[in-house]
Design a protein around this motif. Structure first.
Motif, PDB file in Angstrom:
ATOM      1  N   ASP A  47    -150.643 -36.785 -17.787  1.00 43.45           N
ATOM      2  CA  ASP A  47    -149.282 -37.300 -17.726  1.00 43.45           C
ATOM      3  C   ASP A  47    -149.324 -38.826 -17.684  1.00 43.45           C
ATOM      4  O   ASP A  47    -150.308 -39.425 -17.224  1.00 43.45           O
ATOM      5  CB  ASP A  47    -148.596 -36.759 -16.464  1.00 43.45           C
ATOM      6  CG  ASP A  47    -147.105 -37.022 -16.460  1.00 43.45           C
ATOM      7  OD1 ASP A  47    -146.380 -36.316 -17.170  1.00 43.45           O
ATOM      8  OD2 ASP A  47    -146.684 -37.938 -15.714  1.00 43.45           O
ATOM      9  N   HIS A  48    -148.277 -39.490 -18.152  1.00 42.44           N
ATOM     10  CA  HIS A  48    -148.267 -40.952 -18.126  1.00 42.44           C
ATOM     11  C   HIS A  48    -147.998 -41.502 -16.734  1.00 42.44           C
ATOM     12  O   HIS A  48    -148.282 -42.670 -16.457  1.00 42.44           O
ATOM     13  CB  HIS A  48    -147.242 -41.504 -19.124  1.00 42.44           C
ATOM     14  CG  HIS A  48    -145.820 -41.213 -18.768  1.00 42.44           C
ATOM     15  ND1 HIS A  48    -145.254 -39.979 -18.978  1.00 42.44           N
ATOM     16  CD2 HIS A  48    -144.854 -41.991 -18.198  1.00 42.44           C
ATOM     17  CE1 HIS A  48    -143.994 -40.013 -18.568  1.00 42.44           C
ATOM     18  NE2 HIS A  48    -143.729 -41.205 -18.090  1.00 42.44           N
ATOM     19  N   SER A  65    -149.642 -36.186 -10.484  1.00 42.94           N
ATOM     20  CA  SER A  65    -148.569 -36.832 -11.242  1.00 42.94           C
ATOM     21  C   SER A  65    -147.308 -36.963 -10.406  1.00 42.94           C
ATOM     22  O   SER A  65    -147.184 -36.373  -9.330  1.00 42.94           O
ATOM     23  CB  SER A  65    -148.257 -36.027 -12.507  1.00 42.94           C
ATOM     24  OG  SER A  65    -147.505 -34.863 -12.193  1.00 42.94           O
ATOM     25  N   ASN A  68    -145.023 -33.693 -12.648  1.00 44.04           N
ATOM     26  CA  ASN A  68    -145.576 -32.654 -13.522  1.00 44.04           C
ATOM     27  C   ASN A  68    -146.833 -32.015 -12.950  1.00 44.04           C
ATOM     28  O   ASN A  68    -147.724 -31.596 -13.681  1.00 44.04           O
ATOM     29  CB  ASN A  68    -145.859 -33.231 -14.917  1.00 44.04           C
ATOM     30  CG  ASN A  68    -144.581 -33.444 -15.716  1.00 44.04           C
ATOM     31  OD1 ASN A  68    -143.732 -32.564 -15.799  1.00 44.04           O
ATOM     32  ND2 ASN A  68    -144.427 -34.632 -16.270  1.00 44.04           N
ATOM     33  N   TYR A  71    -153.503 -32.395 -12.149  1.00 47.82           N
ATOM     34  CA  TYR A  71    -154.442 -32.143 -13.231  1.00 47.82           C
ATOM     35  C   TYR A  71    -155.847 -32.070 -12.652  1.00 47.82           C
ATOM     36  O   TYR A  71    -156.278 -32.973 -11.932  1.00 47.82           O
ATOM     37  CB  TYR A  71    -154.367 -33.247 -14.282  1.00 47.82           C
ATOM     38  CG  TYR A  71    -153.050 -33.312 -15.018  1.00 47.82           C
ATOM     39  CD1 TYR A  71    -152.919 -32.810 -16.316  1.00 47.82           C
ATOM     40  CD2 TYR A  71    -151.928 -33.869 -14.415  1.00 47.82           C
ATOM     41  CE1 TYR A  71    -151.714 -32.864 -16.997  1.00 47.82           C
ATOM     42  CE2 TYR A  71    -150.716 -33.933 -15.087  1.00 47.82           C
ATOM     43  CZ  TYR A  71    -150.616 -33.433 -16.370  1.00 47.82           C
ATOM     44  OH  TYR A  71    -149.404 -33.484 -17.033  1.00 47.82           O
ATOM     45  N   GLN A  80    -153.747 -28.305 -16.121  1.00 42.61           N
ATOM     46  CA  GLN A  80    -152.530 -28.735 -15.440  1.00 42.61           C
ATOM     47  C   GLN A  80    -152.037 -27.612 -14.543  1.00 42.61           C
ATOM     48  O   GLN A  80    -151.852 -26.478 -14.992  1.00 42.61           O
ATOM     49  CB  GLN A  80    -151.451 -29.116 -16.450  1.00 42.61           C
ATOM     50  CG  GLN A  80    -150.162 -29.610 -15.814  1.00 42.61           C
ATOM     51  CD  GLN A  80    -149.070 -29.875 -16.824  1.00 42.61           C
ATOM     52  OE1 GLN A  80    -149.193 -29.524 -17.999  1.00 42.61           O
ATOM     53  NE2 GLN A  80    -147.991 -30.511 -16.384  1.00 42.61           N
TER      54      GLN A  80
END
Length: 360
Positions: A47-48, A65, A68, A71, A80
């Protein structure tokens, strides 16, 4: 970077942190091999918004994250894991491991314990003052609650504890009746080299707990600033000389029980006029490496390193875009990692940092 922009950035970061820890279920923990391949789904990218990074005792990486889930990367596969797999919430605020190898994932909705097979949400027990204890194996969480609370897990129970109230109106000019949240909201949770617990708050300064009593560091630079900013004490570091740094480059503190306040405030580093005007003087995350050098991140201001004599800055950019840093972490091999709010994860490469892309 203008003062107005700094205010906006800090306000956004602050508002994202004001979330409460709910009271939910618990179970017994047991040691077992980590088998996350049966949970979650295989993905190829992170994820960013990765706010927290952790490497467990088996060498696996966990990347948390901001919405989200988490990970898991074992060097070969990236998985994820979200609330559909048992996580209490998908906004990850911290990751820890106990001596048995259980993983604890901190979220605004509580703490999830992973025993290698399944997730269980720890039940919170509201505690009397008698549960303020300090042992080497305790795990501490803040959950960024809207009250003066911190959470201690002793391996069986998760205790909700309250910080001792201080006269913050007299010392800091903060009228609790005029704000909608608790000034004692805990941000930073760290231990010094002697094992003392340090707790940084949003407006009430910092507290040191030695297992028996509290020392309060109540200075205005740790509370509401003259221009209205409220940076909070988000990270507490100890340098090679035993000085305590409380989320800023301006001051450091020496603990001296013989003094009236119990500590002495000193200038941390001499900053140039340009740095003082254009750069953020408060850091949101930090660590001390094996040489005792301090590494600190600022939101939009890059990474700062203090080697005991001077403070230097490493800009983190993706092209012309500023990478907005949230956290900093050192792995089992001494490599430093950065969690960001807009560009995934960065990994140390020599004297600089490069974006991390799992080699799948």
């Amino acid at each position: 970077m203008t003062v107005h922009l700094i205010k906006i950035i800090l306000l956004i970061t602050l508002s994202n942190s004001f979330l409460a820890c709910n009271r939910q279920g618990t179970s017994n923990s047991k040691q077992t091999e980590t088998k996350v391949s049966k949970l979650g789904k295989l993905v190829s990218t992170l994820d960013h918004q990765i706010w927290t990074i952790f490497q467990d005792s088996k060498g696996n990486f966990w990347f948390g994250s901001n919405g989200n889930g988490i990970y898991h990367f074992n060097g070969k596969a990236l998985t994820q894991i979200t609330s559909t797999d048992g996580l209490v919430n998908n906004m990850i605020r911290g990751i820890q491991e106990d001596e048995k190898g259980n993983i604890y994932i901190e979220t605004p909705e509580g703490v999830s314990q992973f025993d290698g097979t399944q997730f269980t949400t720890l039940k919170v027990i509201k505690s009397a003052n008698s549960q303020w204890k300090l042992t080497p194996n305790d795990l501490w969480f803040n959950c960024n609650g809207n009250a003066n609370n911190v959470y201690r897990y002793d391996g069986e129970n998760l205790y909700e504890l309250e910080l001792p109230k201080q006269d913050i109106q007299k010392n800091l000019g903060i009228d609790e009746t005029q704000i909608s949240y608790s000034p004692y909201t805990v941000f930073g949770v760290n231990k010094d080299k002697s094992g003392n617990l340090w707790l940084g708050t949003v407006l009430a300064g910092a507290f040191r707990f030695d297992g028996h009593s509290f020392l309060w560091v109540g200075e205005k630079e740790l509370s509401r600033l003259p221009d209205g900013r409220e940076p909070g004490v988000r990270s507490i570091l100890e340098d090679n000389d035993g000085h305590i740094w409380l989320s800023n480059f301006k001051s450091k503190y020496s603990i001296k029980p013989n003094l009236p306040k119990g500590y002495e405030q000193q200038t941390a580093v001499e900053l140039s006029r340009e740095t003082g005007r254009d750069k953020i003087l408060y850091f949101n995350s930090g660590l001390a490496d094996d040489k005792g050098h301090l590494w600190m991140t600022t939101y939009g201001g890059g990474v700062w390193k203090y080697d005991g004599k001077s403070l230097s800055n490493i800009e983190i950019k993706n092209g012309t875009k500023d990478v907005l840093l949230i956290s900093i972490y050192q792995d089992n091999n001494g490599v430093i990692w950065l969690g960001t709010n807009n560009d995934g994860v960065y990994k140390q490469n020599g004297m600089t940092f490069e974006k991390f892309k799992p080699n799948l």
